[in-house]
Each structure stands twice: as structure tokens, then as C-alpha cells.
Design a protein around this motif. Structure first.
Motif, PDB file in Angstrom:
ATOM      1  N   ALA A  28       3.209   0.085  -9.132  1.00  0.00           N
ATOM      2  CA  ALA A  28       3.354   0.347  -7.839  1.00  0.00           C
ATOM      3  C   ALA A  28       3.032  -0.916  -7.094  1.00  0.00           C
ATOM      4  CB  ALA A  28       2.573   1.542  -7.622  1.00  0.00           C
ATOM      5  N   GLU A  29       3.731  -1.225  -6.050  1.00  0.00           N
ATOM      6  CA  GLU A  29       3.406  -2.089  -5.109  1.00  0.00           C
ATOM      7  C   GLU A  29       2.424  -1.304  -3.870  1.00  0.00           C
ATOM      8  OE1 GLU A  29       6.330  -4.685  -3.694  1.00  0.00           O
ATOM      9  OE2 GLU A  29       7.017  -4.991  -5.579  1.00  0.00           O
ATOM     10  N   ALA A  30       1.289  -2.077  -3.354  1.00  0.00           N
ATOM     11  CA  ALA A  30       0.441  -1.473  -2.420  1.00  0.00           C
ATOM     12  C   ALA A  30      -0.118  -2.488  -1.554  1.00  0.00           C
ATOM     13  CB  ALA A  30      -0.734  -0.847  -3.035  1.00  0.00           C
ATOM     14  N   ILE A  31      -0.275  -2.390  -0.481  1.00  0.00           N
ATOM     15  CA  ILE A  31      -0.757  -3.307   0.646  1.00  0.00           C
ATOM     16  C   ILE A  31      -2.101  -2.646   0.860  1.00  0.00           C
ATOM     17  CG2 ILE A  31       0.345  -2.101   2.692  1.00  0.00           C
ATOM     18  CD1 ILE A  31       0.409  -4.703   3.824  1.00  0.00           C
ATOM     19  N   LEU A  32      -3.149  -3.599   0.974  1.00  0.00           N
ATOM     20  CA  LEU A  32      -4.410  -3.344   1.314  1.00  0.00           C
ATOM     21  C   LEU A  32      -4.699  -3.038   2.834  1.00  0.00           C
ATOM     22  CD1 LEU A  32      -6.644  -5.777  -0.360  1.00  0.00           C
ATOM     23  CD2 LEU A  32      -5.772  -3.603  -1.002  1.00  0.00           C
ATOM     24  N   ALA A  33      -5.104  -1.894   3.253  1.00  0.00           N
ATOM     25  CA  ALA A  33      -5.524  -1.757   4.684  1.00  0.00           C
ATOM     26  C   ALA A  33      -6.560  -2.235   5.219  1.00  0.00           C
ATOM     27  CB  ALA A  33      -5.488  -0.126   4.833  1.00  0.00           C
ATOM     28  N   HIS A  34      -6.934  -2.428   6.562  1.00  0.00           N
ATOM     29  CA  HIS A  34      -8.157  -2.841   6.932  1.00  0.00           C
ATOM     30  C   HIS A  34      -9.458  -2.341   6.433  1.00  0.00           C
ATOM     31  CE1 HIS A  34      -7.046  -5.855  10.213  1.00  0.00           C
ATOM     32  NE2 HIS A  34      -5.753  -5.182  10.256  1.00  0.00           N
ATOM     33  N   ASP A  35      -9.333  -0.979   6.005  1.00  0.00           N
ATOM     34  CA  ASP A  35     -10.656  -0.409   5.514  1.00  0.00           C
ATOM     35  C   ASP A  35     -10.768   0.010   4.027  1.00  0.00           C
ATOM     36  OD1 ASP A  35      -8.306   1.567   5.327  1.00  0.00           O
ATOM     37  OD2 ASP A  35      -9.521   3.116   6.277  1.00  0.00           O
TER      38      ASP A  35
END
Length: 601
Positions: free
Chosen positions: A322-329
Motif C-alpha cells: 500500500a502507498e500512503a502519504i504522511l499527513a501533518h500530524d
């Protein structure tokens, strides 16, 4: 200028400077500003923490929770799935995506709406062979435009509604923002659909969802020979032995007929254990040299390329990618894999990291993550579902992974509609109606208590709670009246409508460098003072502030939605104003006549 006014302007100047510097989180900056006005006596001691109970803060918190409940129930997911039927023409895809994200943003947190539709946009671009950069920036801007539609669409609207109550009028209602917001949204979306593709940079399109991360050539099988020094020792001992020389990830351990995916680092190794590892050639050589592990399963002369690839696929058939993007929190931001022990604590592998559209080649345990990094994660499907939420990651591209709970769309929709009706008919206050909806969602099983608190964007809540008393200090010291008098002097030689333009532009520029909620808090008292000085209704000026605070398109730091698409879209800082500047001008030209028509001076 009085001493108190000098102090409040100095505090605000320092606060704006820290916001622009961006080395401290905006909630920390807001707390420092609150302490400054409290310690200098600009606000009474009893009012220092009054922002925590302010209706605007309670309403924003409830909106965030309700939005998460709608996500958990699958309401937005049902809408997003329909987008896959629009075909492969980029204009149709752009229209479907921007309209959907705008409408969803009118009723839930716009960052949440964007996060739900980003995977759809990237999937559509990959299926049709178009560049994701064509869709992501317009999608982010569409989410901001949609926030203008309703009271709960964006925090600035909720703040502006509460300031209207200071004019001896009722606070703005749920759909009081709709006439202006709808006009801005419709014109803005049309512009994005027709010109968005032309004004955004083109990153090379990819038909393969694996092109961003190339790891298949790095999969190898190694066995533990009888004479190995690591027999009877833990997997952690093995990895630690080459930690400074090699970057390896153990994907699985095979022992006879048993297979252990993402095995525990405390797993004790036995003779003839087979390890499936991901490592580049240099790391693999270091591993075999130091530990004495033996390579097996190499491609033979008789084995075709296709057969070898099929073998590699079978080795990882029980694991999902799975590809995931890091959120600010995300808890990963500012940390490394080794400092957080991700593998040991969560049972997932981080196989690769991409930044600005390119896979990072440095060792994984040395990478210090930043918001917007894209991770290639591997693990059991059920584990990935929970770990993404715990780590603060947003799924980016579909690889057969479905996040979310069993669908209870009808119940969630009915509760949400009931909340809207309570607000529309003024049966209870907006804050009370929203909290009632949260309680109903909880008892309907749509919002587990753990996710209820996690859905709160605490930095935003703290920002609002801290900045509201600072805005109050701006009023009580006469600072807002002083700024208003300067605007009134300018207005004497210009048409009254120009005052609206000046206020809207100033707020818009401010919201491009600081949080939009903070911009609304600072600009709203000035709008009230200007209205009082002009002896006109405050409504049009407050509406101008609301639009200006919500439409920040010029920089990637202007809003979390803008930041969220920067990495997967491969955008640079200067790419934003190329599309954002004409859109900002269009928003001003559209909003001004509608405001004057609906809310005349």
C-alpha cells in the motif's frame, strides 16, 4: 497610539513573523501569543482560557468528528466510487473530481474530503495514462472553494458567524454563506476544469502503479546454514550485525511448511530457516559477508524472466502493498524508522520512501520523514488497515487495500441531515446541534471512542482557543479601530465597494502565509470596526473576510490541502501561484458583486 496598542501590535507582528518563519507549529505560536497578551494584562485573567469554551471552537471540533463519522460509515466512499465511471477523458475526470471534492468540502473538513479523493484521482490518472499533477492541485483548490458553501464548510466561516453575533444580530446560519459561496465555487470549478490542466506542471505520466517504487529486483532468499553463528540467536541480532553497512528489510521467514510474514525481531533463528529479504546489491553482499547467510533461489539459466518474476510474486503473495502519504500530524514526521521501531511495534515493513516524485536512495533507517512523504508499506491487510490510522498516514493509491468499517451509510446520512435541519430551523444553537450529532453517531456505532478523539485536529483546536482571546485583545485595546480608521481614510476617496476589495485582498494575502482560521480571527474585528465607522451593515464586510480567509491558493503552506498534494504532484513552491493567482483574482471579481447584491452596504 496608546501603550496597550503598541503592545498588541508588537505581539501580532511577532506572531505573524513566527507563522511565516514556520519553524514552530502554529498552535505553539498561538499559545505564545496568548501568554504574551495575558502576561501584559491586555486581557482579564478570567478570559485567558475562555477560547476553550467558545462556541466556534466547540463547533469546529464537532464538525471534525462528524466528518470522521461519515468517513467511517462509508458515505463519502460511496460517492467516490462512482467517479470511476466517468471515463478516461481528462476534462470529464477533472470535472467529476473537483465538483465532488467541492460539494463534500461544504459539509466536512476539506482536508478530509481531499484525502478521500486523492487515491481516486491518482488511480484515475494511472489508469488513463495522464500525469497525477494535472489533477491534484486543482483538486486541492476545489476543496478550498467548496468550504465557502456552508457554515460548517471551513473554520473561518464558523468564526465569522460568531463575530456577527456581536452586531446584535443572529449568528450566520447554515446556508447564509451559500449564495456567495456557490457563485465562487461554480466559477472557480469551471476555471479549474477548463484551465487547470494548462496551468499546472506536467510530471511524466505512468501507466504502472509500481513505477514510483522499483523493488522487485531487490527480493532475495537466504538460508541459515548449519555452521552459522546466528543459529539460536534472534532476528534482531542478525539485523543489528549489519545495521551500519547494509539496509535490509526482512519480509518473511520460512521454516519448513510454516511461513511468518513480517516476523518479530525477537524470533529465534534455526538451522535451514529461509529469510525473504528486500535489499540492494551492496547491502545484500554485506549481509552475506558478515553473517554467512547463503543465497538461494537465484535466477538460473533455464529460468525465464517471466518465471522468475512469477516466483518473486509468489514469495510475497500473503502480503499486501500500500502507498500512503504522511499527513501533518503523523507521528513519523521529524522521526526515523529506527527511532520509532516501526517494524517491531506495528508489524509492517516500510519498503521505500518517495519525495518530490522520486524514490529516496539513502538507507531507510537514516531517512527523517517530512509531511507529504510517500511510503510503500507492506504487511498483512488487516494490520495495514489499523496501522495507517495509528501512524497518521493517508492511503494514496489502491493496491487492493480497502480501509474503513462496514457500511452504515443510511444511518449516518439520516443523523447528519437531522443535524442540518436543527441548525436550519434554529431549533438549537449550531454548537449544540453538532454535539448532538456526534453523540448520535457514537451510539449508532459509527464512531468508536478511540477514533472520536483521534479525529480531532488538536493543533487547529488549540490555535482557535488561543487566538480568539488575542483577537479580543485587539478589539479591547482599540487596535482594530486604529486599523479601521486607516481603511476609512482610504475609503473616503474611493467607492465603498473598494473597502470590501481591500479587506478581502488583505485577508486573502494574510491567509496565504498564516493559518486561515487565525487570519479570520484577526480580520473580523477590523471588519466590525470599519462597518461601525462607515455606519453600514457589518454583513458584507464579514462575508468579504470569510471569502478571503478561505481562498488561499498562492503557496503550498497556505492550507493543509495545498501541502498535501505537493509531494505526490511533484510541485515546486512557485507552481502554486501560476494557477492560484488567476483563480484568486477570479474569486474576488465573482464574490464582490454577489456580496453587494445579497448583503448590500
Amino acid at each position: 497610539m496608546t501603550t496597550d496598542q503598541i503592545i498588541i501590535f508588537a505581539v501580532l507582528a511577532a506572531t505573524l513573523g513566527l507563522f511565516i518563519w514556520d519553524k514552530l507549529r502554529y498552535d505553539v505560536v498561538a499559545i505564545l501569543a496568548l501568554l504574551a497578551v495575558a502576561l501584559t494584562g491586555l486581557i482579564p485573567a478570567d478570559d485567558v482560557f475562555s477560547g476553550l469554551g467558545h462556541p466556534a471552537v466547540v463547533t469546529v471540533a464537532a464538525v471534525l468528528i462528524l466528518g470522521q463519522a461519515l468517513v467511517n460509515a462509508g458515505v463519502v466512499d460511496v460517492i467516490a466510487r462512482q467517479l470511476t465511471r466517468v471515463g478516461s477523458h481528462p476534462t470529464m475526470q477533472m470535472a467529476a473530481l473537483t465538483v465532488t471534492v467541492a460539494v463534500c468540502s461544504g459539509f466536512m473538513n476539506n482536508v478530509g474530503a481531499l484525502a478521500l479523493l486523492m487515491p481516486v484521482a491518482i488511480w484515475m490518472s494511472r489508469q488513463s495514462g495522464h500525469s497525477p499533477s494535472m489533477f491534484l492541485m486543482p483538486l486541492a483548490f476545489g476543496s478550498l472553494l467548496g468550504g465557502c458553501l456552508t457554515l460548517i464548510g471551513t473554520p473561518p466561516n464558523i468564526i465569522i458567524a460568531s463575530y456577527r453575533a456581536q452586531t446584535d444580530s443572529h449568528a450566520f446560519g447554515m446556508f447564509d454563506f451559500l449564495p456567495v459561496g456557490a457563485a465562487v465555487m461554480i466559477v472557480g470549478v469551471i476555471f479549474l476544469v477548463l484551465f487547470g490542466r494548462l496551468l499546472t506542471p506536467k510530471r511524466e505520466a505512468s501507466n504502472s502503479e509500481d513505477e514510483l517504487f522499483e523493488i522487485s529486483s531487490y527480493l532475495s532468499e537466504l538460508t541459515l546454514p548449519e555452521q552459522s553463528d546466528y543459529k539460536g540467536r534472534s532476528l534482531m541480532d542478525l539485523v543489528a550485525a549489519v545495521e551500519d553497512e547494509a539496509d535490509i528489510t526482512v519480509l518473511a521467514l520460512l521454516r519448513g511448511e510454516e511461513r511468518f510474514n513480517t516476523p518479530s525481531m525477537y524470533k529465534v533463528l534455526q538451522q535451514d530457516d529461509v529469510l525473504l529479504v528486500e535489499a540492494d546489491s551492496d547491502s545484500l553482499k554485506a549481509l552475506t559477508d558478515v553473517t554467512g547467510l547463503k543465497l538461494i533461489g537465484d535466477k538460473t539459466d533455464e529460468q525465464t524472466e517471466e518465471e522468475a518474476d512469477e516466483d518473486d510474486s509468489n514469495k510475497t503473495k500473503d502480503l499486501d502493498l500500500a502507498e500512503a502519504i504522511l499527513a501533518h500530524d503523523s507521528i513519523l514526521v521529524g522521526n526515523t524508522l529506527s527511532s520509532l521501531s516501526i517494524r517491531q511495534r506495528y508489524g509492517v515493513n516500510i519498503l521505500a520512501v518517495a519525495r518530490r516524485g522520486h524514490q529516496l536512495k539513502q538507507r531507510l533507517h537514516q531517512i527523517r520523514f517530512v509531511a507529504g512523504d510517500i511510503l510503500l508499506m507492506q504487511g498483512n491487510e488487516d494490520v495495514l488497515k489499523s496501522v495507517m490510522g495509528e501512524l497518521g498516514c493517508l492511503p494514496l493509491a489502491s493496491r487492493g487495500l480497502r480501509l474503513g468499517q462496514p457500511r452504515k451509510v443510511a444511518i449516518a446520512s439520516l443523523i447528519f441531515v437531522a443535524v442540518i435541519l436543527l441548525i436550519m430551523f434554529d431549533a438549537v444553537s449550531t454548537a449544540t446541534a453538532m454535539v448532538t450529532g456526534v453523540v448520535a453517531m457514537f451510539f449508532a456505532g459509527l464512531l468508536p471512542i478511540a477514533k472520536l478523539y483521534k479525529s480531532l485536529d488538536l493543533p487547529v483546536i488549540v490555535l482557535l482557543a488561543a487566538m480568539l482571546p488575542v483577537g479580543q485583545a485587539l478589539e479591547t485595546t482599540g487596535g482594530s479601530e486604529l486599523i479601521a480608521s486607516l481603511l476609512l481614510d482610504m475609503a473616503e476617496s474611493t467607492p465603498p465597494a473598494m473597502t470590501l476589495v481591500i479587506l478581502m485582498v488583505a485577508t486573502m494575502l494574510l491567509s496565504n502565509i498564516i493559518n486561515n482560521a487565525a487570519a479570520a480571527i484577526l480580520a473580523a474585528p477590523i471588519a466590525l470596526s470599519v462597518a461601525s465607522g462607515m455606519n453600514v451593515s457589518a454583513d458584507p464586510l464579514l462575508m468579504a473576510v470569510a471569502i478571503g480567509a478561505s481562498c488561499a491558493f498562492l503557496t503550498p503552506i497556505a492550507h493543509q490541502s495545498n501541502t498535501l498534494v505537493m509531494e505526490p504532484g511533484g510541485y515546486n513552491f512557485t507552481d502554486y501561484w501560476k494557477l492560484g493567482l488567476p483563480l484568486s483574482i477570479l474569486v474576488i471579481l465573482t464574490a464582490l458583486p454577489v456580496i453587494l447584491w445579497v448583503w448590500p452596504l
